[in-house]
Motif scaffolding. Structure first.
Motif, PDB file in Angstrom:
ATOM      1  N   THR A   1       0.844  -1.201   0.000  1.00 15.65           N
ATOM      2  CA  THR A   1       0.000   0.000   0.000  1.00 15.65           C
ATOM      3  C   THR A   1       0.879   1.251   0.000  1.00 15.65           C
ATOM      4  N   SER A   2       0.239   2.389  -0.235  1.00 15.98           N
ATOM      5  CA  SER A   2       0.956   3.668  -0.235  1.00 15.98           C
ATOM      6  C   SER A   2       0.555   4.485   0.976  1.00 15.98           C
ATOM      7  N   VAL A   3       1.484   5.237   1.473  1.00 16.26           N
ATOM      8  CA  VAL A   3       1.249   6.048   2.665  1.00 16.26           C
ATOM      9  C   VAL A   3       1.701   7.476   2.401  1.00 16.26           C
ATOM     10  N   LYS A   4       0.868   8.433   2.769  1.00 13.88           N
ATOM     11  CA  LYS A   4       1.210   9.845   2.585  1.00 13.88           C
ATOM     12  C   LYS A   4       1.477  10.479   3.937  1.00 13.88           C
ATOM     13  N   ILE A   5       2.575  11.195   4.015  1.00 10.76           N
ATOM     14  CA  ILE A   5       2.952  11.920   5.232  1.00 10.76           C
ATOM     15  C   ILE A   5       2.997  13.410   4.902  1.00 10.76           C
ATOM     16  N   GLU A   6       2.370  14.202   5.754  1.00 13.65           N
ATOM     17  CA  GLU A   6       2.325  15.645   5.529  1.00 13.65           C
ATOM     18  C   GLU A   6       3.278  16.380   6.460  1.00 13.65           C
ATOM     19  N   CYS A   7       3.856  17.421   5.924  1.00 16.78           N
ATOM     20  CA  CYS A   7       4.713  18.305   6.710  1.00 16.78           C
ATOM     21  C   CYS A   7       4.243  19.733   6.496  1.00 16.78           C
ATOM     22  N   ARG A   8       3.927  20.400   7.579  1.00 18.74           N
ATOM     23  CA  ARG A   8       3.425  21.768   7.476  1.00 18.74           C
ATOM     24  C   ARG A   8       4.250  22.730   8.328  1.00 18.74           C
ATOM     25  N   SER A   9       4.538  23.874   7.767  1.00 13.50           N
ATOM     26  CA  SER A   9       5.116  24.955   8.565  1.00 13.50           C
ATOM     27  C   SER A   9       3.933  25.799   9.037  1.00 13.50           C
ATOM     28  N   LEU A  10       3.779  25.924  10.337  1.00 10.00           N
ATOM     29  CA  LEU A  10       2.555  26.505  10.892  1.00 10.00           C
ATOM     30  C   LEU A  10       2.575  28.023  10.985  1.00 10.00           C
ATOM     31  N   ASP A  11       3.710  28.604  11.194  1.00  6.98           N
ATOM     32  CA  ASP A  11       3.723  30.060  11.381  1.00  6.98           C
ATOM     33  C   ASP A  11       4.727  30.765  10.487  1.00  6.98           C
ATOM     34  N   PHE A  12       5.153  30.088   9.429  1.00  6.48           N
ATOM     35  CA  PHE A  12       6.032  30.742   8.474  1.00  6.48           C
ATOM     36  C   PHE A  12       5.910  30.024   7.138  1.00  6.48           C
ATOM     37  N   GLN A  13       6.352  30.685   6.098  1.00  4.80           N
ATOM     38  CA  GLN A  13       6.337  30.087   4.768  1.00  4.80           C
ATOM     39  C   GLN A  13       7.696  29.477   4.469  1.00  4.80           C
ATOM     40  N   ALA A  14       7.666  28.335   3.835  1.00  9.38           N
ATOM     41  CA  ALA A  14       8.911  27.626   3.549  1.00  9.38           C
ATOM     42  C   ALA A  14       8.947  27.225   2.082  1.00  9.38           C
ATOM     43  N   THR A  15       9.796  27.873   1.323  1.00 11.73           N
ATOM     44  CA  THR A  15       9.938  27.489  -0.081  1.00 11.73           C
ATOM     45  C   THR A  15      10.710  26.186  -0.214  1.00 11.73           C
ATOM     46  N   THR A  16      11.430  25.846   0.820  1.00  7.07           N
ATOM     47  CA  THR A  16      12.217  24.614   0.823  1.00  7.07           C
ATOM     48  C   THR A  16      11.935  23.841   2.094  1.00  7.07           C
ATOM     49  N   MET A  17      11.739  22.571   1.954  1.00  9.39           N
ATOM     50  CA  MET A  17      11.609  21.680   3.104  1.00  9.39           C
ATOM     51  C   MET A  17      12.492  20.474   2.845  1.00  9.39           C
ATOM     52  N   PHE A  18      12.868  19.809   3.910  1.00 11.51           N
ATOM     53  CA  PHE A  18      13.754  18.658   3.793  1.00 11.51           C
ATOM     54  C   PHE A  18      13.090  17.430   4.421  1.00 11.51           C
ATOM     55  N   TRP A  19      13.324  16.302   3.806  1.00 14.50           N
ATOM     56  CA  TRP A  19      12.814  15.035   4.342  1.00 14.50           C
ATOM     57  C   TRP A  19      13.998  14.154   4.739  1.00 14.50           C
ATOM     58  N   TYR A  20      13.918  13.661   5.977  1.00 13.97           N
ATOM     59  CA  TYR A  20      14.956  12.799   6.509  1.00 13.97           C
ATOM     60  C   TYR A  20      14.348  11.455   6.900  1.00 13.97           C
ATOM     61  N   ARG A  21      15.236  10.507   6.994  1.00 16.16           N
ATOM     62  CA  ARG A  21      14.851   9.189   7.477  1.00 16.16           C
ATOM     63  C   ARG A  21      15.820   8.834   8.611  1.00 16.16           C
ATOM     64  N   GLN A  22      15.270   8.329   9.693  1.00 13.88           N
ATOM     65  CA  GLN A  22      16.107   7.970  10.829  1.00 13.88           C
ATOM     66  C   GLN A  22      15.878   6.520  11.185  1.00 13.88           C
ATOM     67  N   PHE A  23      16.910   5.719  11.045  1.00  9.39           N
ATOM     68  CA  PHE A  23      16.843   4.322  11.438  1.00  9.39           C
ATOM     69  C   PHE A  23      17.162   4.222  12.924  1.00  9.39           C
ATOM     70  N   PRO A  24      16.696   3.162  13.556  1.00 12.58           N
ATOM     71  CA  PRO A  24      16.969   3.005  14.988  1.00 12.58           C
ATOM     72  C   PRO A  24      18.450   3.091  15.298  1.00 12.58           C
ATOM     73  N   LYS A  25      18.770   3.865  16.285  1.00 14.59           N
ATOM     74  CA  LYS A  25      20.138   4.021  16.765  1.00 14.59           C
ATOM     75  C   LYS A  25      21.077   4.590  15.696  1.00 14.59           C
ATOM     76  N   GLN A  26      20.528   5.257  14.716  1.00 14.81           N
ATOM     77  CA  GLN A  26      21.354   5.880  13.688  1.00 14.81           C
ATOM     78  C   GLN A  26      20.982   7.342  13.537  1.00 14.81           C
ATOM     79  N   SER A  27      21.759   8.008  12.738  1.00 16.53           N
ATOM     80  CA  SER A  27      21.533   9.440  12.569  1.00 16.53           C
ATOM     81  C   SER A  27      20.455   9.701  11.521  1.00 16.53           C
ATOM     82  N   LEU A  28      20.174  10.953  11.335  1.00 21.07           N
ATOM     83  CA  LEU A  28      19.227  11.342  10.300  1.00 21.07           C
ATOM     84  C   LEU A  28      19.927  11.330   8.944  1.00 21.07           C
ATOM     85  N   MET A  29      19.271  10.717   7.985  1.00 18.66           N
ATOM     86  CA  MET A  29      19.799  10.687   6.635  1.00 18.66           C
ATOM     87  C   MET A  29      18.892  11.522   5.741  1.00 18.66           C
ATOM     88  N   LEU A  30      19.462  12.504   5.094  1.00 19.94           N
ATOM     89  CA  LEU A  30      18.670  13.341   4.199  1.00 19.94           C
ATOM     90  C   LEU A  30      18.226  12.519   3.003  1.00 19.94           C
TER      91      LEU A  30
END
Lengths: 116, 116
Positions: free
Chosen positions: B17-46
């Motif tokens: 199946t497909s899953v959609k995740i939303e990211c919102r900036s609530l009090d400012f406008q963002a022309t750029t956003m970044f998505w990271y993935r974090q595995f257990p006990k590891q760092s954030l990977m862009l």
């Protein structure tokens, strides 16, 4: 390419002990440096940042970090830790050779456990 | 400080199946956003850089057809994990810089995806 290494993966301290977490980066140009903290069950928060100027940067909750360009280091320090400092700490670097956004590279993180 | 939200905070789905995740900036406008993935006990990977009004920029090794990114407005970016498999189970975090000149990013609380 930029990279960040954090030397300590897991640190255990007693309350009131002093803290120093190591961070070294690799990048050939001008860098912006950050320390982020992630408390248990919470999202990442900025602890402090260095863009330019005084290499000794003071952040929230008594934390500070010193940028030593010759050593490519940006170590995080706190003179006296508290139980509430238990969290995971990430060093991050953002290279900016020509302005604009550059990707942020994170270190692997250091888990700090403070024992009451 | 600036607030970035993510929805849902956790999701469990069946393989394929497909899953959609939303990211919102609530009090400012963002022309750029970044998505990271974090595995257990590891760092954030862009994973990718989401750009309002243009295509996302993916990091090496990230399948753009698998991880669809749409920056629908100045306050919303979505990440769709298509045909999810158990190996896609992870913690997905978005971030957005409020002020382009400062390079400081504000992070969302993350979305825990579990694919059965």
């Amino acid at each position: 390419a930029q990279s960040v290494s954090q030397h300590n993966h897991h640190v255990i301290l007693s309350e009131a002990a002093s803290l120093e977490l190591g961070c070294n980066y690799s990048y050939g140009g001008t860098v912006n440096l950050f320390w982020y903290v992630q408390y248990p069950g919470q999202h990442l928060q900025l602890l402090l940042k260095y863009f330019s100027g005084d290499p000794l940067v003071k952040g929230i909750k008594g934390f500070e970090a010193e940028f030593i360009k010759s050593k490519f280091s940006f170590n995080l320090r706190k003179p006296s830790v508290q139980w509430s400092d238990t969290a995971e700490y990430f060093c991050a670097v953002n290279g900016s050779p020509g302005g604009g956004y550059q990707k942020v590279t994170f270190g692997t993180g250091t888990k700090l456990q403070v024992i009451p | 400080g600036a607030v970035v939200s993510q929805h849902p905070s956790w999701v469990i789905c069946k393989s394929g199946t497909s899953v959609k995740i939303e990211c919102r900036s609530l009090d400012f406008q963002a022309t750029t956003m970044f998505w990271y993935r974090q595995f257990p006990k590891q760092s954030l990977m862009l994973m990718a850089t989401s750009n309002e009004g243009s295509k996302a920029t993916y990091e090496q090794g990230v399948e753009k057809d698998k991880f669809l990114i749409n920056h629908a407005s100045l306050t919303l970016s979505t990440l769709t994990v298509t045909s999810a498999h158990p190996e896609d189970s992870s913690f997905y975090i978005c971030s957005a810089p409020r002020d382009p000149g400062l390079h400081e990013q504000f992070f969302g609380p993350g979305t825990r995806l579990t694919v059965l």
